[in-house]
Design an enzyme around this catalytic site. Structure first.
Site, PDB file in Angstrom:
ATOM      1  CG  ASP A   1      -1.328   4.419   0.857  1.00 31.52           C
ATOM      2  OD1 ASP A   1      -1.540   3.348   0.277  1.00 31.52           O
ATOM      3  OD2 ASP A   1      -2.027   4.850   1.793  1.00 31.52           O
TER       4      ASP A   1
ATOM      5  CG  ASP B   1     -12.206   4.691   2.395  1.00 31.22           C
ATOM      6  OD1 ASP B   1     -11.851   3.509   2.477  1.00 31.22           O
ATOM      7  OD2 ASP B   1     -11.982   5.399   1.400  1.00 31.22           O
TER       8      ASP B   1
HETATM    9  O1  LIG Z   1      -5.189   5.149   1.938  1.00 30.99           O
HETATM   10  C1  LIG Z   1      -5.143   6.196   2.585  1.00 30.99           C
HETATM   11  O2  LIG Z   1      -4.349   6.356   3.550  1.00 30.99           O
HETATM   12  C2  LIG Z   1      -6.054   7.314   2.214  1.00 30.99           C
HETATM   13  C3  LIG Z   1      -6.009   8.456   2.966  1.00 30.99           C
HETATM   14  C4  LIG Z   1      -6.836   9.514   2.639  1.00 30.99           C
HETATM   15  C5  LIG Z   1      -7.672   9.401   1.559  1.00 30.99           C
HETATM   16  C6  LIG Z   1      -7.736   8.265   0.798  1.00 30.99           C
HETATM   17  C7  LIG Z   1      -6.924   7.192   1.112  1.00 30.99           C
HETATM   18  N1  LIG Z   1      -6.910   6.024   0.399  1.00 30.99           N
HETATM   19  C8  LIG Z   1      -7.738   5.534  -0.599  1.00 30.99           C
HETATM   20  O3  LIG Z   1      -8.062   6.425  -1.649  1.00 30.99           O
HETATM   21  C9  LIG Z   1      -9.138   5.848  -2.328  1.00 30.99           C
HETATM   22  C10 LIG Z   1     -10.246   6.813  -2.541  1.00 30.99           C
HETATM   23  O4  LIG Z   1      -9.936   7.722  -3.544  1.00 30.99           O
HETATM   24  P1  LIG Z   1     -11.131   8.484  -4.273  1.00 30.99           P
HETATM   25  O5  LIG Z   1     -12.009   9.015  -3.195  1.00 30.99           O
HETATM   26  O6  LIG Z   1     -11.796   7.463  -5.119  1.00 30.99           O
HETATM   27  O7  LIG Z   1     -10.439   9.560  -5.024  1.00 30.99           O
HETATM   28  C11 LIG Z   1      -9.685   4.739  -1.479  1.00 30.99           C
HETATM   29  O8  LIG Z   1      -9.214   3.487  -1.954  1.00 30.99           O
HETATM   30  C12 LIG Z   1      -9.071   5.044  -0.128  1.00 30.99           C
HETATM   31  O9  LIG Z   1      -9.035   3.901   0.664  1.00 30.99           O
END
Ligand SMILES: O=C(O)c1ccccc1N[C@@H]1O[C@H](COP(=O)(O)O)[C@@H](O)[C@H]1O
Length: 246
Positions: A12, A134
Site C-alpha cells: 500500500d 470493503d
Molecule cells: O487498503 C487499505 O488499507 C485501504 C485503506 C483505506 C481505503 C482504501 C484502502 N484500500 C483499497 O483501495 C481500493 C479502493 O479504492 P477506490 O475506492 O476504488 O478509490 C480498494 O481496493 C481498497 O481495498
C-alpha cells in the site's frame, strides 16, 4: 480443482512510501520504505501476486500513479502478477491502470457510486476487473473507507448480475490489526456468490492462513497479507508452505 490458497502480499503506497494503516484510518500509518524495494522483497520470497494500492488516490488526496506504474512494470517483467487498486473510478483511470500491465484491477468506490459504468467495464474487461467489497459489519465503505456505500448483500447481488468475476472482501475493522480474518463474513459471501473471493484483512499468523486454506473448497481463492509480513510474524516462504505453492 486446486486446494491451494493464492497469497497476495500487499504494498500500500501513501506519499511515495510503502505503508500499513490500521483499520484504514488516515494518519495511522507505519512506514516501510520504498514500494519497489518492498515488492522486490516479496518477489524474492516467492510471490506469485502482489496487491498494490494507491492509498492517496483511494482517499482522493493525491496520486502515486507513476510510481505504481513503475512498480507494476518492473514486477510484471519478472513474471509477478499485479492486482492494482485505489482511485480507479472512470475510463481514464481504468485505462491507465490496465495500461501498466497489471493482471487485474480492483474497483472500490466506483462500484458503489456508479453501477452503470461498473457494469459496462465488467462487460468490456471480464476478469481483468475485480470489485473490492470493503465492509464494516455488512455496510460497505467508499472513498478511503470514510463514507458508507450501501448494503453488502444488495450490492453483491447487483454485481453478480453484472457478471463480476471476482470479489476482494475486506473487513475494514480487522485490516492492519493482526486480529485474524473474519471467517464468518467470508463464508457468507462465498455462500451468496459463485465468483471467487479473495480474503483481505486481519491475517496475523500461519494458523490464520491454514484456516483460510480450508475455505478454498467453498470459494475463497486467495488471501491478501499485509501487516503480518511487514511485522515479521512469519516469512513469505513460510506462508507459501502453508498456502501451497504455485
Ligand atoms: O487498503 C487499505 O488499507 C485501504 C485503506 C483505506 C481505503 C482504501 C484502502 N484500500 C483499497 O483501495 C481500493 C479502493 O479504492 P477506490 O475506492 O476504488 O478509490 C480498494 O481496493 C481498497 O481495498
Amino acid at each position: 480443482m486446486t486446494d491451494r490458497l493464492e497469497l497476495l502480499p500487499a504494498v500500500d503506497v501513501a506519499d511515495g512510501q510503502a505503508v500499513r494503516l490500521v483499520q484504514g484510518e488516515a494518519g495511522s500509518e507505519t512506514g516501510y520504505g520504498d514500494p519497489l524495494a518492498a515488492a522486490l522483497d516479496w518477489h524474492a520470497g516467492g510471490a506469485e501476486w502482489i496487491h498494490l494500492v494507491d492509498l492517496d488516490a483511494a482517499f482522493g488526496r493525491g496520486s502515486n500513479a507513476g510510481l505504481l506504474a513503475d512498480v507494476t512494470q518492473h514486477l510484471a517483467g519478472k513474471g509477478v502478477k499485479i492486482e492494482l487498486s485505489g482511485g480507479i473510478r472512470d475510463d481514464a483511470s481504468l485505462a491507465r491502470a490496465l495500461g501498466t500491465g497489471a493482471t487485474r484491477v480492483n474497483l472500490g468506490t466506483a462500484a458503489l457510486e456508479d453501477p452503470e459504468w461498473t457494469a459496462r467495464v465488467i462487460a468490456e474487461h471480464g476478469d481483468q476487473i475485480a470489485v473490492g467489497l470493503d465492509v464494516r459489519g455488512t455496510t460497505l465503505a467508499a472513498r478511503g473507507w470514510t463514507q458508507e456505500g450501501g448494503d453488502l448483500w444488495e450490492v453483491l447481488e447487483r454485481l453478480d448480475a453484472a457478471g463480476c468475476s471476482r470479489y476482494v472482501v475486506t473487513d475494514v475493522t480487522k485490516d492492519g490489526t493482526l486480529r485474524g480474518p473474519n471467517v464468518d463474513l467470508l463464508r457468507e459471501v462465498c455462500a451468496r456468490t459463485d465468483a471467487p473471493v479473495v480474503a483481505s484483512g486481519g491475517v496475523s499468523s500461519l494458523e490464520d492462513l491454514r484456516v483460510l486454506r480450508e475455505l478454498v473448497p467453498v470459494g475463497v481463492e486467495g488471501a491478501i497479507v499485509g501487516k503480518a509480513l511487514y511485522a515479521g510474524a512469519f516469512t513469505l516462504p513460510q506462508a507459501l508452505d502453508v498456502a501451497g505453492r504455485p
